[in-house]
Design a protein around this motif. Structure first.
Motif, short mmCIF file in Angstrom:
data_model
loop_
_atom_site.label_atom_id
_atom_site.label_comp_id
_atom_site.label_asym_id
_atom_site.label_seq_id
_atom_site.Cartn_x
_atom_site.Cartn_y
_atom_site.Cartn_z
N GLU A 169 0.77 -1.25 -0.01
CA GLU A 169 0.04 0.11 0.05
C GLU A 169 0.73 1.29 -0.06
O GLU A 169 0.52 2.39 -0.62
CB GLU A 169 -0.82 0.10 1.42
CG GLU A 169 -1.97 -1.17 1.30
CD GLU A 169 -2.59 -1.09 2.66
OE1 GLU A 169 -2.51 -0.52 3.56
OE2 GLU A 169 -3.45 -1.97 2.54
N ALA A 170 1.67 1.11 0.93
CA ALA A 170 2.84 2.30 0.88
C ALA A 170 3.55 2.53 -0.65
O ALA A 170 3.51 3.55 -1.10
CB ALA A 170 3.94 2.26 1.84
N GLU B 165 3.74 5.86 -5.59
CA GLU B 165 3.86 5.58 -6.82
C GLU B 165 2.60 6.81 -7.61
O GLU B 165 2.82 7.56 -8.51
CB GLU B 165 3.53 4.26 -7.60
CG GLU B 165 4.85 3.45 -7.40
CD GLU B 165 4.41 1.87 -7.90
OE1 GLU B 165 3.35 1.59 -8.31
OE2 GLU B 165 5.23 0.99 -7.66
N ALA B 166 1.67 6.78 -6.90
CA ALA B 166 0.45 7.51 -7.12
C ALA B 166 0.78 9.27 -7.00
O ALA B 166 0.66 10.00 -7.84
CB ALA B 166 -0.76 7.38 -6.43
N LYS B 167 1.77 9.47 -5.94
CA LYS B 167 2.14 10.80 -5.65
C LYS B 167 3.24 11.10 -6.65
O LYS B 167 3.19 12.42 -7.10
CB LYS B 167 2.82 10.90 -4.19
CG LYS B 167 1.61 10.84 -3.02
CD LYS B 167 2.42 11.10 -1.66
CE LYS B 167 1.61 10.91 -0.57
NZ LYS B 167 2.06 11.20 0.54
N MET B 168 3.98 10.33 -7.29
CA MET B 168 4.89 10.49 -8.18
C MET B 168 4.25 10.86 -9.40
O MET B 168 4.58 11.90 -10.24
CB MET B 168 5.97 9.39 -8.14
CG MET B 168 6.92 9.23 -7.22
SD MET B 168 7.96 10.94 -6.84
CE MET B 168 8.65 10.97 -8.47
N ARG C 10 2.51 14.72 -13.56
CA ARG C 10 1.52 15.71 -14.22
C ARG C 10 1.46 17.07 -14.13
O ARG C 10 1.34 17.82 -15.01
CB ARG C 10 0.06 14.94 -13.87
CG ARG C 10 -0.16 13.65 -14.55
CD ARG C 10 -1.66 13.02 -14.43
NE ARG C 10 -2.15 13.16 -12.99
CZ ARG C 10 -2.11 12.24 -12.29
NH1 ARG C 10 -1.65 11.19 -12.59
NH2 ARG C 10 -2.64 12.37 -10.88
N LEU C 11 1.50 17.48 -12.79
CA LEU C 11 1.50 18.85 -12.37
C LEU C 11 2.91 19.41 -12.93
O LEU C 11 2.82 20.68 -13.37
CB LEU C 11 1.67 19.06 -10.84
CG LEU C 11 0.24 18.56 -10.31
CD1 LEU C 11 0.48 18.77 -8.61
CD2 LEU C 11 -0.90 19.51 -10.64
N SER C 12 4.06 18.89 -13.14
CA SER C 12 5.03 19.44 -13.67
C SER C 12 4.95 19.55 -15.04
O SER C 12 5.30 20.70 -15.56
CB SER C 12 6.36 18.28 -13.45
OG SER C 12 7.45 18.97 -14.13
#
Length: 63
Positions: free
Chosen positions: A29-30, A35-38, A43-45
């Motif tokens: 889960e961690a 991976e989701a945060k990265m 995407r934001l970058s």
């Protein structure tokens, strides 16, 4: 007596296996969360890069 010892050993092994399974699940889960945060950061970058490029183009057109 030997049967009680075998049962106790089996119970300990079962508890250890359960603890390992729980730890493995938490680690999975961690990893998924990281991976989701990265992915979100990428995407934001890219979005920020596109906005900066559009701003440069708009400035170039204005001059």
């Amino acid at each position: 007596m030997n049967q009680d010892l075998n049962w106790s050993t089996k119970m300990n092994v079962m508890h250890e296996d359960l603890a390992r399974a729980h730890m493995s699940a938490r680690l999975g889960e961690a990893q998924q969360l990281r991976e989701a945060k990265m992915a979100r950061a990428r995407r934001l970058s890219r979005k920020a890069e596109r906005a900066a490029q559009q701003a440069r183009l708009a400035l170039a057109r204005a001059l």
